[in-house]
Enzyme design. Sequence first.
Site, PDB file in Angstrom:
ATOM      1  N   ASP A  16      43.920   2.388 -20.027  1.00  9.43           N
ATOM      2  CA  ASP A  16      42.783   2.650 -19.130  1.00  9.43           C
ATOM      3  C   ASP A  16      41.775   1.502 -19.171  1.00  9.43           C
ATOM      4  OD1 ASP A  16      41.340   4.073 -17.296  1.00  9.43           O
ATOM      5  OD2 ASP A  16      40.531   5.530 -18.719  1.00  9.43           O
ATOM      6  N   GLY A  19      40.041  -1.226 -13.954  1.00 11.30           N
ATOM      7  CA  GLY A  19      39.008  -1.330 -12.920  1.00 11.30           C
ATOM      8  C   GLY A  19      37.705  -1.868 -13.494  1.00 11.30           C
ATOM      9  N   TRP A  21      37.369  -3.609 -16.196  1.00 16.15           N
ATOM     10  CA  TRP A  21      37.585  -4.999 -16.621  1.00 16.15           C
ATOM     11  C   TRP A  21      37.353  -5.939 -15.428  1.00 16.15           C
ATOM     12  CZ3 TRP A  21      40.598  -9.083 -15.171  1.00 16.15           C
ATOM     13  CH2 TRP A  21      40.699 -10.153 -16.074  1.00 16.15           C
ATOM     14  N   ARG A  29      39.595  -4.701  -8.175  1.00 15.34           N
ATOM     15  CA  ARG A  29      40.327  -3.762  -9.053  1.00 15.34           C
ATOM     16  C   ARG A  29      41.785  -4.185  -9.235  1.00 15.34           C
ATOM     17  NH1 ARG A  29      38.137   1.008 -10.411  1.00 15.34           N
ATOM     18  NH2 ARG A  29      40.190   1.874 -10.786  1.00 15.34           N
ATOM     19  N   ASN A  64      46.872   9.980  -9.769  1.00 18.66           N
ATOM     20  CA  ASN A  64      46.443   8.660  -9.296  1.00 18.66           C
ATOM     21  C   ASN A  64      46.682   8.440  -7.795  1.00 18.66           C
ATOM     22  OD1 ASN A  64      47.203   6.996 -12.452  1.00 18.66           O
ATOM     23  ND2 ASN A  64      45.211   7.649 -11.680  1.00 18.66           N
ATOM     24  N   ARG A 184      44.027   5.632 -26.612  1.00 19.97           N
ATOM     25  CA  ARG A 184      43.446   5.494 -25.287  1.00 19.97           C
ATOM     26  C   ARG A 184      42.441   4.362 -25.314  1.00 19.97           C
ATOM     27  NH1 ARG A 184      42.127   9.715 -20.538  1.00 19.97           N
ATOM     28  NH2 ARG A 184      41.434   8.161 -19.045  1.00 19.97           N
TER      29      ARG A 184
HETATM   30  C1  IPE Z   1      44.840   7.971 -16.851  1.00 20.81           C
HETATM   31  O1  IPE Z   1      43.779   7.163 -16.459  1.00 20.81           O
HETATM   32  C2  IPE Z   1      46.090   7.599 -16.095  1.00 20.81           C
HETATM   33  C3  IPE Z   1      46.665   6.300 -16.435  1.00 20.81           C
HETATM   34  C4  IPE Z   1      46.228   5.452 -17.335  1.00 20.81           C
HETATM   35  C5  IPE Z   1      47.858   5.963 -15.703  1.00 20.81           C
HETATM   36  P1  IPE Z   1      42.785   7.580 -15.300  1.00 20.81           P
HETATM   37  O2  IPE Z   1      41.783   6.485 -15.201  1.00 20.81           O
HETATM   38  O3  IPE Z   1      43.544   7.920 -14.089  1.00 20.81           O
HETATM   39  O4  IPE Z   1      42.132   8.911 -15.886  1.00 20.81           O
HETATM   40  P2  IPE Z   1      40.750   9.619 -15.558  1.00 20.81           P
HETATM   41  O5  IPE Z   1      40.681   9.757 -14.078  1.00 20.81           O
HETATM   42  O6  IPE Z   1      39.677   8.720 -16.078  1.00 20.81           O
HETATM   43  O7  IPE Z   1      40.813  10.906 -16.288  1.00 20.81           O
HETATM   44  C1  IPE Z   2      44.033   2.241 -15.620  1.00 19.66           C
HETATM   45  O1  IPE Z   2      42.875   1.595 -15.214  1.00 19.66           O
HETATM   46  C2  IPE Z   2      45.182   1.997 -14.677  1.00 19.66           C
HETATM   47  C3  IPE Z   2      45.602   3.177 -13.907  1.00 19.66           C
HETATM   48  C4  IPE Z   2      45.108   4.372 -14.015  1.00 19.66           C
HETATM   49  C5  IPE Z   2      46.652   2.989 -12.923  1.00 19.66           C
HETATM   50  P1  IPE Z   2      41.856   2.249 -14.198  1.00 19.66           P
HETATM   51  O2  IPE Z   2      42.192   1.804 -12.818  1.00 19.66           O
HETATM   52  O3  IPE Z   2      41.788   3.721 -14.399  1.00 19.66           O
HETATM   53  O4  IPE Z   2      40.496   1.569 -14.665  1.00 19.66           O
HETATM   54  P2  IPE Z   2      39.064   2.229 -14.708  1.00 19.66           P
HETATM   55  O5  IPE Z   2      39.168   3.484 -15.504  1.00 19.66           O
HETATM   56  O6  IPE Z   2      38.659   2.475 -13.293  1.00 19.66           O
HETATM   57  O7  IPE Z   2      38.210   1.194 -15.382  1.00 19.66           O
HETATM   58 MG    MG Z   3      40.630   4.930 -15.526  1.00 23.09          MG
END
Ligand code: IPE
Ligand code: IPE
Ligand code: MG
Length: 238
Positions: A16, A19, A21, A29, A64, A184
């Site tokens: 996680d 985005g 980063w 993103r 997602n 995580r």
């Molecule tokens: C969990 O991350 C799913 C993956 C890393 C693929 P999310 O960013 O989707 O989770 P939430 O929305 O913060 O719970």
């Molecule tokens: C994890 O990074 C990747 C996926 C869930 C596919 P995010 O895209 O959730 O990044 P944040 O949480 O917005 O920073």
């Molecule tokens: Mg996320």
Amino acid sequence: MGRDEKMPRHVAIIMDGNGRWAERHGLKRVDGHRRGAGRVFELMETVAELGIEYLTLYAFSTENWKRSPLEVQALMELLEESLNAKLPLMMEKNVRLKTIGRTEDLWPGVRAALLKAVKVTADNTGGTLVLALNYGGRAEIVDAAGRIARAVARGELKPESIDEPCFRRFLYDPELPDPDLMIRTSGELRLSNFLLWQLSYAELYATDILWPDFDGTALKEAVAAFGRRERRFGGRKK
Ligand code: IPE
Ligand code: IPE
Ligand code: MG
């Protein structure tokens, strides 16, 4: 001689923070996702060094799909591209690729690249990389319940023989041992529908490091923290 209990056999990671980063670096993103995807294969070296047999990565959840069409497209394209590009490396490193999730609903290009990589690497013996794709813990349990019901209806399974070992055989990949350690990144403290059945007794580890910055040293730190934990599984202290 048994396994060293201080070392996890199976590590699962919620990757996680891509985005955030990107945002911190003034990028889009999708650039964060690209950087994050690169991390995966860099980590395989450390995974092998530590003797971790299974690494399961949450790459795309059943939730997602709620993201913008542009981001979903970027993720699907990136997955397809990475799977194709990294296949030679997986062969060179003797890594076996597996996948869990409702992969039949992924974009066709991703699905094809995935099935090919799974097939080509099937006999590799240098560790298993499991990608959770269109994966949801609730979906997995519901899918297992559906398959059990159909097996009962066909007369292949008796309702009274459904116990935990039996249920497990209906999960996406019954061969996978439960994760010992679940990491995580990005500081969030939630499961987000990851491996709900399998994480029952996993040790949980959270780090503020964003996924694109999570390197071998960070993984070693998590594994060291795991080594200091005392696992009791509901029993008494040894
Ligand atoms: C969990 O991350 C799913 C993956 C890393 C693929 P999310 O960013 O989707 O989770 P939430 O929305 O913060 O719970
Ligand atoms: C994890 O990074 C990747 C996926 C869930 C596919 P995010 O895209 O959730 O990044 P944040 O949480 O917005 O920073
Ligand atoms: Mg996320």
